[in-house]
Write a protein that holds these residues in place. Structure first.
Motif, short mmCIF file in Angstrom:
data_model
loop_
_atom_site.label_atom_id
_atom_site.label_comp_id
_atom_site.label_asym_id
_atom_site.label_seq_id
_atom_site.Cartn_x
_atom_site.Cartn_y
_atom_site.Cartn_z
N GLN A 145 0.88 -1.11 -0.04
CA GLN A 145 0.19 -0.08 -0.03
C GLN A 145 0.77 1.11 0.05
O GLN A 145 2.12 1.19 0.50
CB GLN A 145 -0.78 0.25 1.23
N GLN A 150 -2.24 5.73 3.69
CA GLN A 150 -2.03 5.86 5.03
C GLN A 150 -2.23 7.21 5.75
O GLN A 150 -2.67 7.37 6.62
CB GLN A 150 -0.32 5.42 5.30
N THR A 153 -5.66 7.95 5.92
CA THR A 153 -6.29 7.13 7.32
C THR A 153 -6.09 8.17 8.55
O THR A 153 -6.90 8.60 9.35
CB THR A 153 -5.45 5.71 7.39
N THR A 255 2.90 6.37 12.22
CA THR A 255 2.30 5.37 11.17
C THR A 255 2.78 3.94 11.27
O THR A 255 3.05 3.76 12.32
CB THR A 255 3.16 5.95 9.71
N ASP A 256 2.83 3.10 10.05
CA ASP A 256 2.58 1.66 10.59
C ASP A 256 4.04 1.16 10.97
O ASP A 256 3.96 -0.27 11.14
CB ASP A 256 2.16 1.04 9.14
N LEU A 282 -0.89 2.23 12.98
CA LEU A 282 -1.89 1.75 11.64
C LEU A 282 -1.20 0.37 11.59
O LEU A 282 0.10 0.30 11.87
CB LEU A 282 -1.77 2.82 10.80
N ARG A 283 -1.83 -0.31 10.79
CA ARG A 283 -1.32 -1.55 10.17
C ARG A 283 -2.15 -1.88 8.90
O ARG A 283 -3.28 -1.70 9.00
CB ARG A 283 -1.71 -2.65 11.08
N MET A 284 -1.53 -2.25 7.75
CA MET A 284 -2.03 -2.55 6.67
C MET A 284 -2.95 -3.91 6.86
O MET A 284 -2.64 -4.61 7.34
CB MET A 284 -0.83 -3.12 5.45
N HIS A 285 -4.24 -3.49 6.60
CA HIS A 285 -5.38 -4.54 6.70
C HIS A 285 -5.33 -5.88 5.63
O HIS A 285 -5.31 -5.33 4.59
CB HIS A 285 -6.75 -4.18 7.00
N SER A 316 2.82 -7.44 8.42
CA SER A 316 2.31 -7.28 7.12
C SER A 316 2.92 -7.17 6.07
O SER A 316 2.72 -7.66 4.78
CB SER A 316 1.24 -5.94 7.08
N TYR A 401 -6.68 -0.08 6.29
CA TYR A 401 -5.70 -0.08 7.25
C TYR A 401 -6.51 -0.34 8.54
O TYR A 401 -7.70 -0.16 8.78
CB TYR A 401 -5.06 1.33 7.68
N TYR A 416 -11.29 0.24 11.73
CA TYR A 416 -10.71 0.02 10.25
C TYR A 416 -10.80 1.26 9.21
O TYR A 416 -11.77 2.09 9.74
CB TYR A 416 -11.30 -1.14 9.58
#
Length: 934
Positions: A145, A150, A153, A255-256, A282-285, A316, A401, A416
């Motif tokens: 992503q 991000q 989000t 950020t992630d 955050l985490r990439m979903h 992820s 995310y 989410y």
């Protein structure tokens, strides 16, 4: 199986003999490369995932139909600079069809230029810089992503919690700068902004972090976005914890990188976990699936067998690294199905580097690289991260995310984000159209509190809020300065003080006078001082206008005050004909006509049966007119016997009742309220004249009248005080005064409270309000607006108004110049009802007469004129004569009719023969009343 192989070999030999050419076949091995940082949280996970993916592809003959992948990996040693780039160039010396990586966006920018030159697709599962999608890097393919989503989000989280501005701390390289630039764009879409940017050197030290955080702590915003590499991220949070910046009131959104560390590392030191408490990350979903569950279940065995660093978790980026190999294998299979040969050629431009240690001359161009790139971009498969498909701009479809709250020793998913549904507590793949969106679960914020932080505070330098206050010389009930001090009282000051007391935090402030004290200051100049930083706010009788809102932000209006016209008025002399004023001339005319019409209709309906409407023509006319107008007072003495006549009369009496009530109310209003008059009727008549107009000096009124009503500037006379208002109005245009004054209603109500010889004329021609002014996008404007609404709801605002602005005897609404006379259109429905009843009654009466005439005349043929004359003569006859003639024509002999005579004390019934005479004589008894019953 043996028979099939024999047949296949026979077919190949036959094809070789008949065509004289050899059969081309797929290559046995295809070289691919990978550029990683083996010791990073992302790199060590990706290394295991890539090796597992290559093994899965090579062990499955269906994927590449027997062709094997040969993976070569280079370790960049945590370097995103020159050394990492040099190591990446080594792949170009071999016949490599694609490179997986690089891991860092900075390196990806440089290596992409080489990939463009040698036409080798570059597939990165970790370089998230949004600018890498540009046309400048056609051979760069992001298989994860983009930071664009991000940052979208993060911006939606800021909007969801209603924060206005944030502070961005980021690493000062392509990855950090471009990510924060994307964040600024997304925040602007939500009407938010980055109030302060704090860049960090990519090779920073703890001292550099401390210096940066000291500057951040002096800022008013307490919402901090941390966009940095995982290498230094925990160090920044640890320094913030030691500086007291992880306590209540602060908001940290990372950020992630933080979720990547927490997913990868099995355990972190206690001090590291303490510094992350309450942080949002955050985490990439990746949606749950059977493929993902199988891969996750294998992870422990994969890390134990292929890693020397011990067990670590799966993040992820590891899932996207695995899918990168899978989509490359799928693309290679489609590519080899169309072009089974792979060829490379030397780049002539690199021949000048021959003989060097770097062997640049050995690098070759992948001749079919553009075809393989097209195959990659057309892949559509399902992997462990879900559906893998690229959009037209090179991004993966369905970006999503997870929003995570770090609590205790773990993480809690509070919602989410997806590109379609925005924030939601439901995973995007399970979200349907009926599920409510834009919602998150509760958060435990830094300081172990569940109350949403306000997101800003006053800077900790101890400076008070500098509030500019106009030093008025007139209408001091609004703003009153005590002597030459900085102490102020008045309506506006009390409202501001009461609103500040309702704020959920302490607001230190001091009032600073603006103006020389000899004339009213110009309010626009006061607001300009806010834009220059001389004042932090402005409190006073400041009108909210369009031009001023371009300079500052205003609170909710705390008083409504539009523009009005004040002029001298005189009392109306009572006229002898004042009683005619309630109705317009047309209304009087129609009402009189209806009186006559209704009387005529009643006469027509009653004439044949009612003795009251019979007799000589003069008597009938006088009776009809008298009956009509006596209904005005409900004093008519004539009886109405017929059903149709009673129907018309009851409707007309209802109409008369309405007319009487309306007339009485209007006349009362005229004689008691409408007693003042002025030649000026309002702003329209004032604008069309040539008389001078007064206005309050220092206000916006002069520019407003000039721009909106095109009044010449020379006609406008600035005035400073109520005394000047009074003198100018009394002098009038003939003695150098003004004919009227235009000012705000709030001022004029105070001015008129003790000056009954002036009054507001016309209607209020603007709808404006007063508010407190603050710098653009100041959160104080929002908080004080909420406080003003609370003052209005609890009645405190009205109490302050009554304390300072209580109206006195002359502070009425003003004299209207045009009496609201009752027009015809207000009663047309009533007259329509009466008219319809009259017409209907006449129609039914005519039908009845025609039927009776036809029964009487029989079938006797007559000429047309004779028939009309006969019908009219029939109509003129009394109904008694008509009944008698019908009886004589219908029967032989005499008929008996019972006559009931009511005498004093007894009732006698007599039977007597019907004679030819019209009357029967009753000679006996003392008769009071005779009733005929046929």
């Amino acid at each position: 199986m043996n028979i099939s192989r024999i047949l296949f070999m026979w077919f190949c030999n036959w094809l070789l003999i008949t065509t004289g050419t050899s059969v081309s076949k797929r290559p046995d091995v295809v070289n691919i490369g990978a550029i990683l940082s083996f010791n990073s949280s992302i790199g060590k996970v990706a290394k295991v995932a890539l090796e597992a993916a290559v093994e899965d592809v090579n062990s499955n003959p269906v994927v590449l139909s027997g062709t094997k992948l040969k993976l070569a990996m280079q370790d960049t040693k945590l370097s995103g600079g020159f050394l990492g780039i040099v190591e990446a160039l080594r792949f170009m010396e071999n016949d490599t069809v694609a490179i997986i990586g690089p891991q860092h966006s900075v390196m990806a920018h440089v290596v992409s230029h080489i990939a463009n030159e040698l036409q080798v697709p570059l597939l990165s599962f970790a370089a998230t810089d949004p600018t890498l999608n540009s046309l400048q890097f056609p051979y760069f393919v992001r298989t994860t992503q983009s930071d664009l989503f991000q940052m979208a989000t993060v911006a939606d989280i800021v909007r969801y919690y209603e924060w206005q501005d944030v502070i961005a701390i980021y690493v000062d390289d392509d990855h950090g700068r471009n990510g924060v630039a994307a964040l600024g764009d997304k925040l602007a879409d939500n009407r938010c902004k980055i109030s302060y940017k704090a860049p960090l050197n990519p090779k920073l030290s703890r001292e550099d972090i401390t210096k940066t955080l000291v500057k951040v702590a002096l800022m008013e915003s307490r919402v901090i976005i941390l966009h940095i590499y995982a290498t230094w991220g925990l160090e920044v949070l640890d320094v913030a914890l030691n500086m007291g910046m992880m306590g209540s009131g602060y908001v940290w959104i990372t950020t992630d990188w933080l979720s990547t560390i927490l997913d990868t590392e099995s355990s972190l030191p206690l001090d590291a976990m303490e510094s992350t408490q309450g942080v949002l990350t955050l985490r990439m979903h990746t949606p749950d699936s059977e493929l993902k569950r199988k891969f996750v279940s294998r992870w422990s065995n994969l890390t134990a067998a292929q890693s020397d660093n011990g067990l670590f978790g799966l993040n992820s980026y590891g899932l996207y690294a695995y899918d990168t190999v899978m989509l490359l294998a799928q693309a290679l299979d489609a590519f080899l199905s169309q072009r089974e040969n792979i060829s490379f050629s030397n780049d002539p431009s690199l021949s000048e580097f021959r003989g060097g240690n770097l062997h640049f001359d050995n690098m070759s161009i992948f001749d079919e690289g553009n075809h393989l790139l097209n195959s990659i971009l057309q892949v559509n498969i399902t992997g462990v991260t879900g559906q893998i498909k690229f959009t037209s701009n090179g991004n993966l479809i369905h970006p999503a995310y997870e929003v995570i709250n770090v609590v205790g020793k773990g993480m809690r998913t509070i919602g989410y984000w997806s590109n379609s549904s925005r924030l939601s507590v439901v995973p995007p793949e399970k979200l349907n159209t009926g599920t409510p969106s834009d919602h998150l679960y509760g958060v435990i914020w830094p300081g172990q509190t569940t109350q949403k932080p306000r997101g800003w505070v006053f800077s900790s330098n101890g400076r008070q809020l500098r509030v500019g206050v106009p030093n008025l010389v007139s209408f001091r009930q609004f703003v009153l300065r005590v002597g030459s001090s900085d102490i102020f009282h008045g309506y506006c000051i009390d409202v501001f003080n009461a609103a500040v007391e309702l704020l959920p935090y302490a607001l230190p402030y001091k009032f600073i006078p603006f103006g020389d004290g000899h004339s009213n200051p110009i309010k626009t100049d006061l607001l300009y001082k806010i834009t220059t930083g001389d004042f932090d706010a402005a409190v006073g009788d400041i009108t909210i206008t369009t031009n001023r809102t371009k300079m500052v932000d205003f609170t909710q209006p705390y008083i409504e005050s539009g523009l009005v016209v004040v002029a001298p008025v005189r009392k109306l002399n009572s006229s002898a004909w004042a009683f005619l004023r309630p109705f317009t001339p047309m209304m009087w005319s129609v009402t009189g006509i209806f009186f006559l019409v209704v009387g005529a209709v009643i006469w027509i309906l009653e004439r044949r049966t009612n003795d009251d409407f019979q007799g000589p023509p003069r008597k009938q006319f006088v009776t009809t007119v008298w009956f009509s107008f006596s209904t005005m007072f409900f004093t008519h003495s004539e009886k109405v016997d017929s059903t149709l006549g009673r129907l018309v009369l009851i409707i007309w009496l209802f109409a008369v009742l309405i007319l009487n009530s309306s007339y009485t109310a209007s006349l009362t209003s005229i004689l008691t309220v409408e007693q003042l008059s002025s030649p000026i009727k309002g702003i329209e008549s004032l604008a069309t004249s040539n008389d001078p107009i007064g206005y309050q000096n220092g206000t916006f009124i002069d520019s407003y009248l000039t721009e909106e009503y095109h009044i010449q500037k020379s006609r406008l006379v600035p005035l400073n005080s109520a005394e000047e208002y009074e003198k100018a109005l009394k002098d009038g245009p003939q003695k150098g005064g003004v004919s009227a004054i235009v000012d705000m209603r709030a001022y004029m109500e105070l001015f008129l409270s003790t000056r009954c010889e002036f009054s507001i004329v016309g209607q209020e021609f603007t709808k404006m309000g007063w508010g407190f002014a603050f710098p653009r996008e100041s959160p104080l404007a929002v908080d004080l607006s909420t406080a003003i609404l609370k003052l209005s709801e609890n009645g405190e605002l009205q109490k302050i108004h009554d304390k300072w602005l209580t109206r006195k005897a002359c502070s009425l609404e003003g004299a209207k110049q045009d009496v609201d006379r009752l027009p015809l259109k207000s009663f047309w429905g009533l007259f329509l009802l009466c008219g319809s009843a009259c017409l209907l009654a006449l129609l039914l009466y005519i039908i009845k007469m025609v039927r009776q005439y036809m029964r009487r005349s029989g079938q006797i043929s007559q000429s047309q004129s004779a028939a009309i004359q006969s019908f009219l003569a029939f109509v003129k006859e009394k109904e008694e004569d008509d009944n008698r003639m019908e009886l004589e024509d219908g029967q032989s002999g005499s008929k008996r009719r019972r006559r009931k005579i009511v005498s004093t004390g007894r009732v006698r019934e007599l039977d007597e023969s019907v004679k030819d005479s019209d009357h029967a004589s009753v000679c006996s008894g003392n008769v009071n009343e005779v009733h005929y019953a046929v």
